[in-house]
Every structure is written in C-alpha cells, then in structure tokens.
Design an enzyme around this catalytic site. Structure first.
Site, short mmCIF file in Angstrom:
data_model
loop_
_atom_site.label_atom_id
_atom_site.label_comp_id
_atom_site.label_asym_id
_atom_site.label_seq_id
_atom_site.Cartn_x
_atom_site.Cartn_y
_atom_site.Cartn_z
N GLY A 31 0.82 -1.22 0.00
CA GLY A 31 0.00 0.00 0.00
C GLY A 31 0.85 1.25 0.00
O GLY A 31 2.02 1.21 -0.38
N GLU A 35 4.10 6.49 -7.62
CA GLU A 35 4.35 6.28 -9.05
C GLU A 35 5.16 5.03 -9.34
O GLU A 35 5.05 4.44 -10.41
CB GLU A 35 5.04 7.51 -9.65
CG GLU A 35 4.08 8.57 -10.13
CD GLU A 35 3.07 8.04 -11.15
OE1 GLU A 35 3.49 7.45 -12.16
OE2 GLU A 35 1.86 8.20 -10.92
N HIS A 37 4.89 2.11 -7.81
CA HIS A 37 3.91 1.02 -7.90
C HIS A 37 3.12 1.14 -9.21
O HIS A 37 2.84 0.14 -9.86
CB HIS A 37 2.93 1.09 -6.72
CG HIS A 37 3.56 0.95 -5.37
ND1 HIS A 37 3.68 2.02 -4.51
CD2 HIS A 37 4.10 -0.11 -4.73
CE1 HIS A 37 4.27 1.61 -3.39
NE2 HIS A 37 4.53 0.32 -3.49
N GLN A 61 7.62 -9.27 8.06
CA GLN A 61 8.86 -8.72 7.52
C GLN A 61 9.34 -7.48 8.26
O GLN A 61 10.31 -6.86 7.85
CB GLN A 61 8.75 -8.47 6.02
CG GLN A 61 7.84 -7.35 5.61
CD GLN A 61 7.61 -7.37 4.10
OE1 GLN A 61 6.99 -8.27 3.55
NE2 GLN A 61 8.15 -6.37 3.41
N SER A 187 9.71 6.14 -3.13
CA SER A 187 9.49 5.22 -2.02
C SER A 187 8.45 5.82 -1.08
O SER A 187 8.37 7.05 -0.94
CB SER A 187 10.81 5.03 -1.26
OG SER A 187 10.56 4.50 0.03
P1 AMP Z 1 6.28 -2.08 -1.35
O1 AMP Z 1 4.88 -1.57 -1.30
O2 AMP Z 1 7.28 -1.11 -0.82
O3 AMP Z 1 6.42 -3.46 -0.75
O4 AMP Z 1 6.63 -2.24 -2.88
C1 AMP Z 1 5.84 -3.03 -3.72
C2 AMP Z 1 6.55 -3.24 -5.01
O5 AMP Z 1 6.80 -1.99 -5.65
C3 AMP Z 1 7.92 -3.92 -4.83
O6 AMP Z 1 8.10 -4.89 -5.85
C4 AMP Z 1 8.87 -2.78 -4.98
O7 AMP Z 1 10.15 -3.17 -5.45
C5 AMP Z 1 8.16 -1.92 -6.01
N1 AMP Z 1 8.64 -0.56 -5.96
C6 AMP Z 1 8.74 0.25 -4.88
N2 AMP Z 1 9.30 1.43 -5.22
C7 AMP Z 1 9.54 1.37 -6.53
C8 AMP Z 1 10.12 2.28 -7.48
N3 AMP Z 1 10.56 3.49 -7.12
N4 AMP Z 1 10.23 1.88 -8.78
C9 AMP Z 1 9.81 0.65 -9.15
N5 AMP Z 1 9.26 -0.24 -8.31
C10 AMP Z 1 9.13 0.11 -7.02
#
Ligand code: AMP
Length: 286
Positions: A31, A35, A37, A61, A187
């Site tokens: 969640g 951008e 995601h 995690q 992020s």
């Molecule tokens: P998260 O919600 O942080 O667990 O991320 C979900 C997915 O989005 C994971 O596969 C991350 O690697 C990917 N993700 C997060 N930030 C980015 C980004 N800046 N560019 C590409 N993918 C991302």
C-alpha cells in the site's frame, strides 16, 4: 474495479480468469501507493489481461525494532490510485486471511543471501518476505508477478524461490526503478523526510551513478567502487551510511573483481528514515 479482502474471493477471481483463457498479472504491495507502484501496474496491464494488486502490510517482515504500526496506511487513497491505473481487482486481506492461526504454511528459506545487506540490517526480514510472497502465489495460482528492481535483493530472492519450486508456476518480471527528477528512487518512506533531508537524500543515487561512471570508464575493482560510494554518502551531513557494496548480479554475493554483470547497492539512514537504492553497473566503454 473490485476491492476484496477474502481469500476465497481472490481464488474464485483467479480461477474464473484462467477458465476464460485470460492471463493474470499480480502486483504485490504494502500500500501507500506511489508512481513506482503505478509503473509496475502499467507493465502488468501491458503484458496481461487482468491485473490484481495486493495490499498487505506484512507483519512478518518487520523487525522488533521497526515500527509496523507507523507504516503509512490509506486504503481509500490506494483504491483510488488502483482505479485510475486500470487495476481489475484489489485484494487487501487481513492478517488472519493470509496467515490463518494453526495453518501450516510453506516457509521458504532465504539462505545465505538472506542474511546479507538488507537481511543483516533487518534480521528475519527476508524469511518474512518469502513466506508472504509464497502465500500470495499459492492463493493466486499460476500468473505473472511484477516486482521492482528498487528492492533488488528481494527480487533476487523471489526469483530464486520460484526457480527452486517449480510447483509455484509463476513468472517473475523485474521492473526498472522509478525515480524523482533528481534521481531519488520513489518510495513510501520519502514522505517522511524533512525538506533538508529530502535534498540530501539524492546522495544515494549520486553515489551509485559515480560508481557506474567509474565502471563505464573501466574500473573493475569492486572495492574501489565501494570506496567511491562510501565517500559520497559519508560526505552528506544528515545521512549515515549503512552499507555500500558491489554484488554479482547473478548470485547477489559480494565481488572483488568485476568480470560480468554486477550491481552496486547502498543503504543509508536519516534519524527517522532508512533508504535503499541500487544500480546495475555498465560494461566498460570500448
Ligand atoms: P512495497 O509496497 O514497498 O512493498 O513495494 C511493492 C513493489 O513496488 C515492490 O516490488 C517494490 O520493489 C516496487 N517498488 C517500490 N518502489 C519502486 C520504485 N521506485 N520503482 C519501481 N518499483 C518500485
């Protein structure tokens, strides 16, 4: 677009999709969508017929010292972002749906690489990641799953888990890191940076690009590149270097001498926010 919590409904959707001869693209997230995601969702839409986004803040995690309760959550905003991005189904299960009490679930071992870098900084992190990813794959069934290169060590471990467990029948697609105009990787954590911290946060990308330039110019000594990155991040007042390393892109093990595809990886801490980033190193210019 539908938003569901139940595992049974998720399974039914996946079953119907496959029965209709359509392919399924899965984008697992925690969640707080941004951008980065959205770029994964776009890729999934291009390559598959039905796109499912999972939103699950996985308690397994997070370490004891990490504040699971503080992780940003805004389901209404995330659902709106998914709708705009053209997602077909959002599965936002409860902890009980994913990890029912008493259920004996697969616990894939992250192995040695799981204890390095992010695994060293966050003990147990990758065991938790692999357990939840395995569980999501089990429920959704054969499909394409989209992960960001932003979390390169996670992507490596998920790929290896799928390669070692043919019964999962997943295809893992790694997607490029989406960045802010100044290079900072997008992020959910960036929102917690103060204004001056936000400015200084570019040091991770600067360190990586400097290492990449040296590699392009012919530097093959991983230790030299590590020193270059450590100097760049070390010279940034509000940041503390956590690690800088050069790893073999095929094994994620540290390497001294670069003689094939290699990746530079960094992690750094502000008082309240920890950031990671990485870059595939270019081959030397001929
Ligand atoms: P998260 O919600 O942080 O667990 O991320 C979900 C997915 O989005 C994971 O596969 C991350 O690697 C990917 N993700 C997060 N930030 C980015 C980004 N800046 N560019 C590409 N993918 C991302």
């Amino acid at each position: 677009m539908r938003v569901i919590t139940s595992k049974a409904e998720m399974k039914a959707f996946a079953r119907q999709t496959r029965a209709a001869g359509r392919s399924l693209g899965l984008v697992p997230t925690m969640g707080a969508l941004h951008e980065g995601h959205a770029s994964l969702i776009r890729r999934a839409r291009e390559e598959t017929d039905r796109v499912v986004v999972t939103i699950f803040v996985n308690p397994l995690q997070f370490g004891e010292a990490e504040d699971l309760a503080r992780y940003p959550r805004d389901e209404a905003r995330d659902a709106a972002a998914c709708e705009t991005a053209g997602v077909d189904l959002v599965w936002a299960p409860t902890v009980e749906e994913v990890f029912p009490l008493g259920a004996s679930l697969a616990r894939p071992a992250p192995g040695r690489v799981g204890d390095l870098y992010e695994g060293a900084a966050r003990p147990g992190h990758f065991a938790g990641v692999l357990q939840v990813v395995h569980r999501l794959f089990d429920v959704v069934g054969p499909s394409m799953a989209y992960f960001g290169e932003k979390d390169a060590q996670q992507l490596f471990l998920v790929r290896r888990m799928v390669a070692e467990e043919a019964s999962l029948r997943m295809r893992i697609v790694g997607c490029p890191t989406l960045r802010e105009p100044d290079g900072l990787a997008r992020s959910s954590r960036n929102a917690s940076l103060g204004a001056e911290e936000r400015t200084q946060a570019t040091c991770l990308f600067l360190a990586l690009t400097e290492a990449a330039e040296r590699a392009r110019a012919g530097e093959r000594d991983g230790n030299v590149l590590v020193a270059v990155m450590a100097r760049e991040i070390g010279a940034t007042p509000l940041v503390k270097l956590d690690y800088a390393a050069v790893v073999d892109d095929a094994t994620f093990e540290p390497i001294g001498r670069i003689d094939g595809p290699a990746r530079a990886i960094v992690a750094a801490r502000f008082p309240e926010v920890r950031l990671i980033d990485n870059l595939l190193l270019p081959e030397p210019d001929a």
